[in-house]
Design a protein around this motif. Structure first.
Motif, PDB file in Angstrom:
ATOM      1  N   GLY A  29       0.783  -1.227   0.000  1.00 18.44           N
ATOM      2  CA  GLY A  29       0.000   0.000   0.000  1.00 18.44           C
ATOM      3  C   GLY A  29       0.813   1.274   0.000  1.00 18.44           C
ATOM      4  N   SER A  30       2.121   1.189   0.158  1.00 10.74           N
ATOM      5  CA  SER A  30       2.962   2.386   0.172  1.00 10.74           C
ATOM      6  C   SER A  30       3.034   3.007  -1.215  1.00 10.74           C
ATOM      7  N   PRO A  31       2.970   4.347  -1.322  1.00 11.12           N
ATOM      8  CA  PRO A  31       3.110   4.989  -2.638  1.00 11.12           C
ATOM      9  C   PRO A  31       4.487   4.761  -3.261  1.00 11.12           C
ATOM     10  N   LEU A  32       5.450   4.349  -2.436  1.00  9.37           N
ATOM     11  CA  LEU A  32       6.799   4.092  -2.946  1.00  9.37           C
ATOM     12  C   LEU A  32       6.963   2.665  -3.457  1.00  9.37           C
ATOM     13  N   TYR A  33       6.006   1.809  -3.136  1.00  4.55           N
ATOM     14  CA  TYR A  33       6.122   0.384  -3.491  1.00  4.55           C
ATOM     15  C   TYR A  33       6.359   0.169  -4.988  1.00  4.55           C
ATOM     16  N   PRO A  34       5.585   0.805  -5.897  1.00  2.85           N
ATOM     17  CA  PRO A  34       5.816   0.560  -7.330  1.00  2.85           C
ATOM     18  C   PRO A  34       7.214   0.953  -7.788  1.00  2.85           C
ATOM     19  N   LEU A  35       7.863   1.847  -7.048  1.00  2.00           N
ATOM     20  CA  LEU A  35       9.179   2.334  -7.442  1.00  2.00           C
ATOM     21  C   LEU A  35      10.303   1.403  -7.022  1.00  2.00           C
ATOM     22  N   VAL A  36      10.016   0.452  -6.124  1.00  3.45           N
ATOM     23  CA  VAL A  36      11.077  -0.443  -5.643  1.00  3.45           C
ATOM     24  C   VAL A  36      10.851  -1.902  -6.023  1.00  3.45           C
ATOM     25  N   SER A  37       9.673  -2.212  -6.582  1.00  2.00           N
ATOM     26  CA  SER A  37       9.328  -3.613  -6.820  1.00  2.00           C
ATOM     27  C   SER A  37       9.759  -4.134  -8.193  1.00  2.00           C
ATOM     28  N   ASN A  79      10.441  10.565   2.667  1.00  3.56           N
ATOM     29  CA  ASN A  79      10.229   9.589   1.607  1.00  3.56           C
ATOM     30  C   ASN A  79      11.429   9.430   0.692  1.00  3.56           C
ATOM     31  N   ALA A  80      12.164  10.519   0.441  1.00  2.80           N
ATOM     32  CA  ALA A  80      13.314  10.431  -0.454  1.00  2.80           C
ATOM     33  C   ALA A  80      14.371   9.491   0.118  1.00  2.80           C
ATOM     34  N   THR A  81      14.607   9.593   1.415  1.00  6.75           N
ATOM     35  CA  THR A  81      15.587   8.711   2.060  1.00  6.75           C
ATOM     36  C   THR A  81      15.099   7.277   2.062  1.00  6.75           C
ATOM     37  N   VAL A  82      13.823   7.085   2.412  1.00  7.27           N
ATOM     38  CA  VAL A  82      13.263   5.733   2.410  1.00  7.27           C
ATOM     39  C   VAL A  82      13.364   5.113   1.027  1.00  7.27           C
ATOM     40  N   LEU A  83      13.024   5.879  -0.005  1.00 12.57           N
ATOM     41  CA  LEU A  83      13.053   5.352  -1.374  1.00 12.57           C
ATOM     42  C   LEU A  83      14.460   4.952  -1.781  1.00 12.57           C
ATOM     43  N   GLY A  84      15.423   5.811  -1.514  1.00 11.92           N
ATOM     44  CA  GLY A  84      16.797   5.485  -1.888  1.00 11.92           C
ATOM     45  C   GLY A  84      17.292   4.222  -1.214  1.00 11.92           C
ATOM     46  N   LEU A  85      17.022   4.079   0.079  1.00  9.43           N
ATOM     47  CA  LEU A  85      17.463   2.898   0.821  1.00  9.43           C
ATOM     48  C   LEU A  85      16.736   1.644   0.343  1.00  9.43           C
TER      49      LEU A  85
END
Length: 584
Positions: free
Chosen positions: A387-395, A525-531
């Protein structure tokens, strides 16, 4: 837990059998959990409620590796409550019955914990900050020992690590109701509210008495591992629950219920704790029916009014017939394969070989597709929730493993240097759904030179992976056999930390440890996404685990049950069992 937060009534659903499927969206559950409904009826409340779960209960301590993977967190959350509990939306909610936790302004994260003035165990011994010190000492990894080969291991067989390892010290005057928890500089953990939660606080006075230690706080805040060893030995094994052989002096309760008895024939019987200082439970007696008890007989005889099981995991749920109103919900629990990192899987290429022949999409379609919920489909991240908005960017890295590719599987197997690979997959049996999962994987992988063996067992323990008895575990989040998962994913992330007990596969990668530590304190979110992006690239290459799908869970309540709210998380349906009232 404040009574107003737990005094819920389950939203109305029409009566059905277990085959009916229904989505329970997290937001809707959260809204239901925030609503208080008065329960008034002219009918007489029934004195006992039966609660069936799809896991074993083998210990009072839900914090050991095997204890955390068992059904103890679901069965004992209202026997051993803490400063918070996991609500239906998967997030931690403060439990003010136990006390308060307040962050103190300052450069270092400092939290003031204050136990309720009347908090006392059922044996008459007051709760104290000593209990927090014991929890911290066990989970922090502060006390280690080395074997003859120089390999280091924790004295405490603790499953979780997470934020406990970031605590620098706990200021606690033995016997006091107050504790000041100071975190290390720069470690302002975003999940600190999940610490010292339900089932995390064990009765420290029992551990002190059993281990012969007079100054438990002094020993645990010192640096003498030899002095700590007897405490750790009891903490690891002293709270075993064996049906028919309980020692009540070891099992004092700090919640609205206490354990009265435990037998295979009559289940795990919880009764009202006479020393409980909060609102009295709505029903005086709850009988938990875990695996290994006469749950089927109880169901056939109408003694089960609540069920919480992975869809299809309990073959005898059909015996409940029309006695419960059931729905299948998409849970927070991640069904997955946890792979050993030694033996046949020592080479990451061998782990990728198995992953390449596992038909993830087919498994989801047949066994995981509970609904048309947007969270459906093979799971593509171990670090972020769907459900995270960042999920599609890391999967993205997961997509090449959605469908089986036998050519890639053969290539990876050959790269690992093995002509054929035999993989023994263990899980808690009997379980028709997981048996079918293993069967489909075996069918798909055979032609790739990978022989999959069903090693499901009634005596299964996740620790068998470390001992080499099996090569992979089929389980939920962090190796749990039953209910699992939280919205913040911290339990899932912690299970990838090289020093966490819940990392049952023994996976170790220094960069992943750094990424997990970074995610604990990431505030944007930027830090979470990068990691998370970097972490997923590493994890899909090294393949310590293979995510499959969000586990569908069947949760049901008797039609005349009041204040029952489904909770498809690690807390399970029993999260607010002290509010349950069943009328005839």
């Amino acid at each position: 837990m404040a009574a107003s937060e737990r005094n819920e009534r389950r939203p109305h659903t029409r009566r059905s059998r277990f085959s009916r499927r229904m989505v329970v969206v997290g937001a809707a559950l959260a809204a239901a959990a925030a609503t208080t409904v008065a329960c008034s009826t002219e009918e007489e409340p029934l004195p006992s409620i039966g609660y069936m779960i799809d896991n074993t209960v083998t210990g009072y301590n839900a914090n050991t590796v095997d204890g955390a993977a068992s059904g103890a967190p679901q069965a004992l959350a209202r026997v051993l409550p803490g400063f918070g509990y996991v609500g239906p939306a998967g997030r931690v909610i403060a439990d003010t019955d136990i006390g308060t936790a307040t962050a103190v302004p300052g450069e270092q994260l400092t939290v003031q914990y204050r136990l309720s003035p009347g908090s006392v165990y059922s044996d008459g011994v007051p709760m104290s900050c000593d209990d927090l010190v014991l929890t911290w000492a066990a989970a922090s990894g502060r006390f280690t020992e080395s074997d003859e080969s120089g390999a280091e291991s924790n004295l405490f067989d603790a499953a979780l690590r997470g934020g406990y390892a970031d605590i620098e010290r706990i200021d606690c005057a033995p016997g006091s109701k107050d504790a000041t928890v100071v975190f290390r500089p720069g470690r302002g953990d975003t999940d600190w509210r999940s610490l010292f939660g339900a089932t995390a606080l064990m009765p420290s006075h029992v551990a002190a008495r059993a281990s012969g230690v007079t100054d438990l706080v002094g020993v645990l805040t010192g640096d003498d591992a030899d002095a700590v060893r007897p405490i750790a030995e009891f903490w690891n094994t002293g709270w075993t629950l064996t049906p028919g052989a309980l020692d009540p002096t070891l099992l004092p309760s700090s919640g609205p219920y206490r354990i009265e008895s435990y037998t295979a024939e009559d289940g795990l019987v919880l009764v009202a704790n006479e020393r409980w200082w909060g609102n009295p439970p709505g029903t005086d007696r709850i009988v938990v029916w875990p695996r290994g008890t006469a749950a089927q007989t109880a169901a056939e005889e109408g003694q089960v009014q609540v069920v919480d099981s992975a869809d299809g995991a309990l073959g005898h749920t059909s015996a409940l017939g029309e006695t419960v109103d059931a729905a299948t919900v998409v849970s927070r629990n991640l069904e997955q394969l946890i792979l050993a990192t030694n033996g046949v899987f020592e080479n990451p290429a061998a782990r990728r070989a198995l992953a390449s022949c596992v038909p993830r999409q087919q498994l989801f379609d047949e066994l995981g597709a509970a609904t048309d919920d947007e969270r459906s489909g093979p799971v593509g991240s171990r670090l972020l929730p769907i459900g995270s908005p960042l999920y599609p960017l890391v999967s993205g890295p997961s997509e090449r493993f959605d469908t089986a590719d036998l050519d890639v599987a053969r290539t990876e197997r050959e790269r690992s240097g093995q002509e054929r690979i035999q993989v023994r997959i263990g899980y808690t049996a009997p379980d028709m759904r997981r048996a079918r999962t293993v069967e489909l994987i075996a069918q798909s992988c055979r032609d790739a030179g990978i022989d999959v063996v069903d090693a499901g067992s009634e005596t299964f323990l996740p620790s068998q992976l470390d001992s080499g008895e099996i090569d992979a575990v089929l389980s939920g989040t962090a190796g749990v056999s039953g209910a699992g998962g939280r919205a913040d994913m911290e339990d899932a992330r912690s299970a990838l930390n090289s020093r966490a007990g819940s990392n049952i596969g023994g996976y170790a990668n220094g960069r992943i440890d750094e990424i997990l530590a970074g995610l604990l304190v990431a505030g944007d979110n930027a830090t979470v996404l990068g990691l998370a992006e970097e972490g997923e690239r590493i994890l899909w290459d090294e393949m310590p685990t293979l995510p499959l799908f969000l586990q569908p869970r069947t949760i049901g309540f008797a039609p005349n049950m009041h204040s029952a709210v489904a909770n498809p998380t690690a807390a399970g349906a029993g999260w607010n069992m002290d509010r349950w009232i069943l009328t005839g």
